[in-house]
Design a protein around this motif. Sequence first.
Motif, short mmCIF file in Angstrom:
data_model
loop_
_atom_site.label_atom_id
_atom_site.label_comp_id
_atom_site.label_asym_id
_atom_site.label_seq_id
_atom_site.Cartn_x
_atom_site.Cartn_y
_atom_site.Cartn_z
N LEU A 195 9.62 22.49 9.41
CA LEU A 195 8.57 21.35 9.24
C LEU A 195 9.61 20.11 9.35
O LEU A 195 10.91 20.13 9.28
N ALA A 196 9.08 19.02 9.89
CA ALA A 196 9.85 17.72 9.61
C ALA A 196 8.99 16.68 9.61
O ALA A 196 7.87 16.61 10.31
N VAL A 197 9.60 15.55 9.05
CA VAL A 197 8.68 14.28 8.95
C VAL A 197 8.98 13.51 10.40
O VAL A 197 10.03 13.43 10.67
N VAL A 198 7.74 13.25 10.91
CA VAL A 198 7.87 12.49 12.14
C VAL A 198 7.61 11.11 12.08
O VAL A 198 7.76 10.45 13.16
N GLY A 199 7.25 10.58 10.92
CA GLY A 199 6.88 9.04 10.93
C GLY A 199 6.33 8.82 9.45
O GLY A 199 5.52 9.72 8.62
N VAL A 200 6.32 7.65 8.95
CA VAL A 200 5.91 7.30 7.66
C VAL A 200 5.03 6.06 8.02
O VAL A 200 5.40 5.16 8.40
N PRO A 253 0.90 -1.21 -0.08
CA PRO A 253 -0.09 0.01 0.05
C PRO A 253 0.92 1.30 0.11
O PRO A 253 1.95 1.00 0.34
N PRO A 254 0.48 2.37 -0.60
CA PRO A 254 1.17 3.80 -0.58
C PRO A 254 1.32 4.20 0.86
O PRO A 254 0.29 4.18 1.79
N MET A 255 2.46 4.67 1.20
CA MET A 255 2.83 5.09 2.44
C MET A 255 2.78 6.64 2.54
O MET A 255 2.86 7.29 1.64
N TYR A 256 2.43 7.08 3.69
CA TYR A 256 2.34 8.72 3.80
C TYR A 256 2.89 9.05 5.01
O TYR A 256 3.21 8.55 6.04
N LYS A 257 3.85 10.39 4.55
CA LYS A 257 4.74 11.25 5.69
C LYS A 257 3.73 11.88 6.58
O LYS A 257 2.80 12.65 6.04
N VAL A 258 3.89 11.78 7.76
CA VAL A 258 3.18 12.74 8.94
C VAL A 258 4.30 13.85 9.18
O VAL A 258 5.26 13.55 9.38
N CYS A 268 -0.21 19.71 11.90
CA CYS A 268 0.21 18.39 11.70
C CYS A 268 -0.66 18.03 10.24
O CYS A 268 -1.75 18.16 10.19
N THR A 269 0.15 17.44 9.40
CA THR A 269 -0.54 17.23 8.10
C THR A 269 0.23 15.85 7.53
O THR A 269 1.23 15.28 8.03
N LYS A 289 -2.98 9.56 13.38
CA LYS A 289 -2.01 10.36 13.91
C LYS A 289 -2.34 11.92 13.73
O LYS A 289 -2.28 12.43 14.78
N VAL A 290 -2.57 12.24 12.52
CA VAL A 290 -2.82 13.69 12.41
C VAL A 290 -3.92 14.28 12.93
O VAL A 290 -3.90 15.24 13.67
N THR A 291 -5.17 13.47 13.12
CA THR A 291 -6.30 13.85 13.83
C THR A 291 -6.07 13.95 15.13
O THR A 291 -6.35 14.80 15.87
N GLN A 292 -5.30 12.72 15.69
CA GLN A 292 -4.82 12.98 17.21
C GLN A 292 -3.95 14.09 17.58
O GLN A 292 -4.60 14.71 18.72
N VAL A 293 -3.12 14.45 16.83
CA VAL A 293 -2.42 15.61 17.11
C VAL A 293 -3.04 16.99 16.97
O VAL A 293 -2.82 17.88 17.90
N MET A 294 -3.95 16.93 15.78
CA MET A 294 -4.64 18.36 15.63
C MET A 294 -5.69 18.66 17.04
O MET A 294 -5.66 19.59 17.33
N GLU A 295 -6.38 17.40 17.01
CA GLU A 295 -7.35 17.49 18.34
C GLU A 295 -6.49 17.78 19.75
O GLU A 295 -7.20 18.46 20.50
#
Length: 113
Positions: free
Chosen positions: A77-82, A32-37, A108-109, A91-97
């Motif tokens: 900015l920095a990548v904090v995980g993939v 599956p495609p991976m996403y950088k946070v 966080c995006t 992760k993005v939702t948790q950090v934003m909330e």
Amino acid sequence: MREPVHMMADQENDAENDLGLALKTRPKTQRPPMYKVLLLNDDFTPMEFVVHILERFFHLDHAQAFEIMLMVHKKGLAVVGVFSYEVAETKVTQVMEFSRRHQHPLQCTMEKE
């Protein structure tokens, strides 16, 4: 009506030459495609809060969290995980909330790797 003898012999020869192997091709599975946070810098969120976010939601030790926090601060900015899409989105939702709940504008995006 019966088939002529020479046609029956041809069918028998075809059956003898057939090895009976199934030659089905399996579809190749794709990863599956991976996403950088990514964490984005702002001028209001305390550095200690960013370190806490990195420890809590990304399970980094204090030294790793501090290093990434400094990278966010210095570079913007920095990548904090993939992660897979679903994990990255969570992760993005948790950090934003969590940031909003504590009245911080931390952003966080995520983006496709």
